[in-house]
Design a protein around this motif. Structure first.
Motif, short mmCIF file in Angstrom:
data_model
loop_
_atom_site.label_atom_id
_atom_site.label_comp_id
_atom_site.label_asym_id
_atom_site.label_seq_id
_atom_site.Cartn_x
_atom_site.Cartn_y
_atom_site.Cartn_z
N UNK A 135 0.88 -1.17 0.00
CA UNK A 135 0.00 0.00 0.00
C UNK A 135 0.92 1.21 0.00
N UNK A 136 0.82 2.03 -1.02
CA UNK A 136 1.73 3.17 -1.17
C UNK A 136 0.94 4.43 -1.48
N UNK A 137 1.21 5.46 -0.68
CA UNK A 137 0.68 6.80 -0.94
C UNK A 137 1.88 7.72 -1.03
N UNK A 138 2.30 8.05 -2.25
CA UNK A 138 3.48 8.89 -2.44
C UNK A 138 3.22 10.32 -1.99
N UNK A 139 1.97 10.77 -2.11
CA UNK A 139 1.57 12.08 -1.60
C UNK A 139 0.14 11.94 -1.07
N UNK A 140 0.01 11.85 0.23
CA UNK A 140 -1.29 11.60 0.84
C UNK A 140 -2.33 12.67 0.53
N UNK A 141 -1.87 13.88 0.23
CA UNK A 141 -2.82 14.95 -0.06
C UNK A 141 -3.51 14.77 -1.41
N UNK A 142 -3.04 13.81 -2.20
CA UNK A 142 -3.66 13.51 -3.49
C UNK A 142 -4.62 12.32 -3.40
N UNK A 143 -4.82 11.80 -2.20
CA UNK A 143 -5.66 10.63 -1.99
C UNK A 143 -6.97 11.02 -1.31
N UNK A 144 -8.08 11.00 -2.04
CA UNK A 144 -9.36 11.41 -1.46
C UNK A 144 -9.72 10.68 -0.16
N UNK A 145 -9.40 9.38 -0.04
CA UNK A 145 -9.79 8.63 1.16
C UNK A 145 -8.98 9.04 2.38
N UNK A 146 -7.93 9.83 2.19
CA UNK A 146 -7.08 10.23 3.32
C UNK A 146 -7.27 11.68 3.75
N UNK A 147 -8.03 12.45 3.01
CA UNK A 147 -8.11 13.89 3.26
C UNK A 147 -8.76 14.26 4.59
N UNK A 148 -9.57 13.36 5.15
CA UNK A 148 -10.16 13.65 6.46
C UNK A 148 -9.46 12.89 7.58
N UNK A 149 -8.44 12.12 7.25
CA UNK A 149 -7.71 11.37 8.26
C UNK A 149 -6.89 12.35 9.11
N UNK A 150 -7.01 12.27 10.43
CA UNK A 150 -6.31 13.24 11.28
C UNK A 150 -4.78 13.17 11.20
N UNK A 151 -4.22 12.04 10.83
CA UNK A 151 -2.76 11.95 10.69
C UNK A 151 -2.29 12.69 9.45
N UNK A 152 -3.16 12.79 8.45
CA UNK A 152 -2.84 13.49 7.21
C UNK A 152 -3.25 14.96 7.31
N UNK A 153 -4.51 15.19 7.68
CA UNK A 153 -5.07 16.54 7.69
C UNK A 153 -4.70 17.32 8.94
N UNK A 154 -4.29 16.61 9.97
CA UNK A 154 -4.01 17.26 11.25
C UNK A 154 -2.56 17.68 11.43
N UNK A 155 -2.22 17.97 12.65
CA UNK A 155 -0.91 18.48 13.03
C UNK A 155 0.24 17.52 12.70
N UNK A 156 -0.01 16.21 12.73
CA UNK A 156 1.04 15.23 12.48
C UNK A 156 1.64 15.42 11.09
N UNK A 157 0.82 15.71 10.09
CA UNK A 157 1.32 16.04 8.76
C UNK A 157 1.87 14.89 7.94
N UNK A 158 1.29 13.71 8.04
CA UNK A 158 1.74 12.56 7.26
C UNK A 158 1.54 12.84 5.78
N UNK A 159 2.62 12.73 5.01
CA UNK A 159 2.52 13.00 3.56
C UNK A 159 2.92 11.81 2.70
N UNK A 160 3.70 10.87 3.25
CA UNK A 160 4.10 9.68 2.50
C UNK A 160 3.90 8.46 3.38
N UNK A 161 3.39 7.39 2.77
CA UNK A 161 3.18 6.15 3.51
C UNK A 161 3.38 4.98 2.55
N UNK A 162 4.18 4.01 2.98
CA UNK A 162 4.32 2.76 2.23
C UNK A 162 4.35 1.62 3.23
N UNK A 163 3.62 0.56 2.94
CA UNK A 163 3.54 -0.58 3.85
C UNK A 163 3.35 -1.87 3.08
N UNK A 164 3.87 -2.93 3.68
CA UNK A 164 3.66 -4.28 3.16
C UNK A 164 3.07 -5.10 4.30
#
Length: 176
Positions: A92-121
Motif C-alpha cells: 500500500x503506497x501513498x506517495x503524496x497523501x494529499x492527493x488521496x481522497x480517502x485520506x483527506x479527512x484522516x487526522x494523521x494526514x489533515x491534522x498536526x502530524x502532517x503525514x505525507x508519504x506512507x508505504x507498507x507491506x
C-alpha cells in the motif's frame, strides 16, 4: 470504532485474522529486540523519520517496532493507515497523501502530524492472514520504486519469520 477513510477497513475474515494474531501472544509485549531492529533498518535504508512494525488488533494498531514515534505504542484502528495495508497482499503506497481522497479527512494526514508519504507491506502468515504491516512514513511526499517495494517485502517476511520464532519460544517455555 470511528473509520476516517470513507472505505471499508474490516476484511471479511477479520475475526479469524484477529484470532490468528492473538495466538502469537505478541500484543503488549516488550518493544525491544528484533522487531525494533527491523524498524530501525527500514528507517535507515529508506531514510525516513518513521518506521513501524505494527499489528492490527480489533480496535487498535499496536507497534511492536517503533522508530520515530517513541512514546506512542498504539493508535486507533480507524485512524491508522496500517488498517488499509492489511486489506490486500500487495504494498500500500501513498506517495503524496494529499492527493488521496480517502485520506483527506484522516487526522494523521489533515491534522498536526502532517503525514505525507506512507508505504507498507502486510505481515502475512503462511496461510494468508495479514496480521499487520511493516511501514515507512515521511512528512514530505516522495517516490517509491519497485526495488523499494521488494526491500520492504523482504522486511515483512523477516518479521513473519521472527514472529514464528517468537511463538516457538513461547511454546518451549510453556513446556518447561
Amino acid at each position: 470504532m470511528k473509520n476516517t477513510f470513507g472505505v471499508e477497513i474490516i476484511p471479511e475474515n477479520d475475526a479469524e485474522r484477529i484470532q490468528k494474531l492473538h495466538n502469537y501472544h505478541i500484543l503488549d509485549t516488550e518493544t525491544e529486540g528484533p522487531f525494533k531492529h527491523i524498524a530501525e533498518l527500514a528507517a535507515h535504508v529508506f531514510k525516513v523519520p518513521i518506521a513501524l512494525v505494527s499489528f492490527v488488533d480489533a480496535e487498535r494498531v499496536w507497534f511492536k517496532g517503533n522508530v520515530g514515534m517513541e512514546g506512542v505504542s498504539e493508535v486507533d484502528r480507524g485512524v491508522s493507515l496500517c488498517s488499509l495495508a492489511i486489506l490486500r497482499p500487495e504494498a500500500t503506497v501513498f506517495e503524496d497523501t494529499l492527493l488521496e481522497p480517502c485520506l483527506l479527512t484522516n487526522p494523521l494526514v489533515a491534522g498536526e502530524f502532517g503525514l505525507r508519504f506512507y508505504a507498507a507491506v502486510p505481515i502475512t502468515t503462511y496461510d494468508g492472514f495479514h496480521l499487520g504491516s511493516v511501514c515507512i512514513v515521511d512528512k514530505a511526499p516522495r517516490t517509491f520504486s519497485a526495488d523499494d517495494q521488494l526491500t520492504l517485502e523482504y522486511m515483512a517476511k523477516l518479521v513473519m519469520d521472527e514472529l514464528d520464532l517468537w511463538k516457538c519460544r513461547l511454546y518451549v517455555q510453556a513446556l518447561n
